[in-house]
Design a protein around this motif. Structure first.
Motif, short mmCIF file in Angstrom:
data_model
loop_
_atom_site.label_atom_id
_atom_site.label_comp_id
_atom_site.label_asym_id
_atom_site.label_seq_id
_atom_site.Cartn_x
_atom_site.Cartn_y
_atom_site.Cartn_z
N LYS A 61 0.83 -1.21 0.00
CA LYS A 61 0.00 0.00 0.00
C LYS A 61 0.86 1.25 0.00
CE LYS A 61 -3.92 -2.12 2.42
NZ LYS A 61 -4.62 -2.22 3.71
N GLU A 62 1.98 1.21 0.75
CA GLU A 62 2.89 2.36 0.77
C GLU A 62 3.52 2.59 -0.60
OE1 GLU A 62 5.32 3.40 4.29
OE2 GLU A 62 4.91 1.35 4.93
N VAL A 63 3.88 1.48 -1.28
CA VAL A 63 4.46 1.60 -2.62
C VAL A 63 3.44 2.21 -3.58
CG1 VAL A 63 5.32 0.30 -4.61
CG2 VAL A 63 6.13 -0.27 -2.31
N VAL A 64 2.20 1.74 -3.49
CA VAL A 64 1.14 2.29 -4.35
C VAL A 64 0.96 3.78 -4.07
CG1 VAL A 64 -1.36 2.26 -4.79
CG2 VAL A 64 -0.10 0.11 -4.62
N GLU A 65 0.95 4.14 -2.77
CA GLU A 65 0.79 5.56 -2.40
C GLU A 65 1.95 6.39 -2.95
OE1 GLU A 65 0.95 9.24 -0.16
OE2 GLU A 65 2.49 7.68 -0.12
N LEU A 66 3.17 5.85 -2.90
CA LEU A 66 4.33 6.56 -3.43
C LEU A 66 4.25 6.69 -4.95
CD1 LEU A 66 7.29 5.15 -1.31
CD2 LEU A 66 6.59 7.53 -1.46
N ASN A 67 3.77 5.64 -5.63
CA ASN A 67 3.61 5.71 -7.08
C ASN A 67 2.63 6.81 -7.47
OD1 ASN A 67 5.41 3.70 -7.82
ND2 ASN A 67 3.89 2.07 -7.67
N LEU A 73 3.68 14.39 -8.73
CA LEU A 73 4.85 15.27 -8.79
C LEU A 73 5.34 15.44 -10.23
CD1 LEU A 73 6.86 14.01 -5.68
CD2 LEU A 73 5.84 16.28 -5.96
N GLU A 74 5.35 14.35 -10.99
CA GLU A 74 5.77 14.43 -12.38
C GLU A 74 4.84 15.34 -13.18
OE1 GLU A 74 5.87 10.36 -13.47
OE2 GLU A 74 7.87 10.00 -12.62
N ASP A 75 3.53 15.25 -12.90
CA ASP A 75 2.57 16.15 -13.57
C ASP A 75 2.83 17.60 -13.20
OD1 ASP A 75 1.38 14.01 -14.79
OD2 ASP A 75 -0.27 13.84 -13.35
N ILE A 76 3.10 17.82 -11.90
CA ILE A 76 3.38 19.19 -11.42
C ILE A 76 4.64 19.73 -12.09
CG2 ILE A 76 4.06 20.56 -9.41
CD1 ILE A 76 2.24 18.68 -7.74
N ILE A 77 5.69 18.89 -12.12
CA ILE A 77 6.96 19.32 -12.74
C ILE A 77 6.77 19.65 -14.21
CG2 ILE A 77 9.24 18.45 -13.44
CD1 ILE A 77 9.33 16.98 -10.71
N ALA A 158 11.22 10.30 -2.96
CA ALA A 158 10.15 9.30 -3.08
C ALA A 158 10.66 8.05 -3.79
CB ALA A 158 8.96 9.89 -3.84
N LYS A 159 11.49 8.22 -4.81
CA LYS A 159 12.06 7.08 -5.52
C LYS A 159 12.96 6.26 -4.60
CE LYS A 159 11.98 9.08 -10.19
NZ LYS A 159 12.81 9.66 -11.28
#
Length: 380
Positions: A61-67, A73-77, A158-159
């Motif tokens: 679940k944590e991995v999914v949340e990080l994804n 973040l990628e969209d924001i960047i 995050a990565k």
């Protein structure tokens, strides 16, 4: 639909599971000292496997949340990079316009060539606004650049966190495989000793009956006292009404031991090793560590300290108004009959059997009715 858990909640759950794994690992190591497979070993292995699966689910679940977060973040960047290009373009156009009009070198000429005072004021205001706009544009470009740097750092963190979680998940998976192999071995050995296990079940049933008779006698005596007290108009304080607010503590009671897990719940359950065999528990069995201190779950008065031959060993019964709590399978008692106790007060030490299993039998009664203790204990 269940709301998605926050990163902080998932991290907290992971820490709780980690603590449970550490506890059950210690309990398992104590039971594994026995040269033969035991039900205590199987219980500890089952709990370890369950907790490890919970841990893996939590990590996933944590991995999914990080994804999801990395995608955001990628969209924001991407959006901010587009904004930065546009801001630089607009600033370039402003600089080019200023150069062409040579406002920077001919400010006074531009101002004093006004034909009227009103025109002069307008030109002055224009120059101020234009200068402010260029300054704002530069500040905006700097701000966007700084924000972009922060976002890139956050996505990199995050990565790295995701990589660490994936490594942890792989470790849990390998440990889970090892535990399942041990579980299979222990279960297979226990199944070959069906006759001995059936004898243990009969002994446990006899011990349950003896304990049940003791509890019934204590409750019958206390109810008779209560009835006599009412007839004699004796004040409640004279009859052991300490802890009479017990009913208000549903799902809030302290656990009778600081560490451990429920190895067998209340009511009927399939035997962990014998196929088709159902066992019935009048309370809950909590498997814990050697020499673990047993504590009162609520304030009350000790009504009985007795020895029940067989598996139940030393037993302490505490009254809380109309309710009674029972603590069995103790090695020794730290209280006396008539003694008042508070929540978390020590009342005894758990007994460790010949197989290395340290287990408390805990029961809750309301007068003559058996209750499910897990409904009363707080979650942990």
């Amino acid at each position: 639909m269940t709301a998605q858990k926050s990163k902080q909640q998932l991290e907290q759950e992971r820490q709780v599971n980690k603590k449970k794994i550490e506890e059950t690992s210690r309990i398992l190591s104590e039971t594994m000292n026995s040269q033969k497979a035991t039900v205590g070993q199987l219980n500890a292995l089952n709990e370890q496997i369950k907790t490890r699966k919970d841990m893996m689910s939590n990590i996933n679940k944590e991995v999914v949340e990080l994804n999801v977060r990395m995608g955001e973040l990628e969209d924001i960047i991407e959006g901010m990079e587009g904004d930065l290009v546009q801001l630089k373009k607009e600033y370039g156009e402003m600089a080019h316009t200023a150069y062409k009009s040579q406002l920077s070198q001919n400010n006074l000429v531009f101002l004093f060539s006004a034909e009227t005072f009103h025109d002069f004021v307008l030109r002055l205001e224009y120059m101020r606004q234009y200068s402010k706009a260029r300054k704002n544009q530069m500040e905006m470009i700097s701000l966007v650049k700084k924000t972009l740097e922060d976002q890139r750092e956050e996505i990199e963190e995050a990565k790295q966190e995701k990589d660490q979680l994936l490594v942890a998940q792989m470790g849990e998976f390998q440990e889970l495989e090892n535990l399942q192999k041990k579980q299979k071995t222990v279960l297979a050995e226990l199944k070959t000793r069906g006759r001995k296990l059936n004898k243990e079940l009969k002994d446990r049933k006899k011990a349950d009956e003896k304990l049940g008779n003791l509890i019934a006698d204590v409750i019958r005596t206390e109810l008779a006292k209560k009835s006599s007290a009412k007839k004699a108009a004796v004040k409640k304080a004279d009859v052991a009404f300490v802890g009479a607010d017990f009913a208000n503590f549903r799902k809030k009671l302290e656990w009778p031991v600081a560490s451990g897990f429920v190895s067998q719940g209340f009511g009927k359950h399939p035997h962990p090793a014998l196929k088709g065999v159902v066992v019935e528990n009048p309370g809950v069995d909590i498997q814990t560590r050697k020499q673990e201190l047993v504590r009162a779950v609520h304030q009350g008065v000790v009504k009985t300290v007795a020895y029940v031959p067989g598996e139940m060993n030393t037993v302490v019964i505490v009254q809380h108004g109309d309710y009674f709590t029972v603590y069995a399978k103790l090695e020794s008692s730290k209280v006396k009959v008539g003694e008042a106790v508070n929540a978390k007060d020590p009342i005894g030490v758990v007994h460790t059997d010949s197989d290395g299993k340290s287990e408390l039998q805990f029961q809750v009664w309301k007068q003559k009715e058996k209750l499910n203790p897990q409904v009363w204990l707080r979650s942990r």
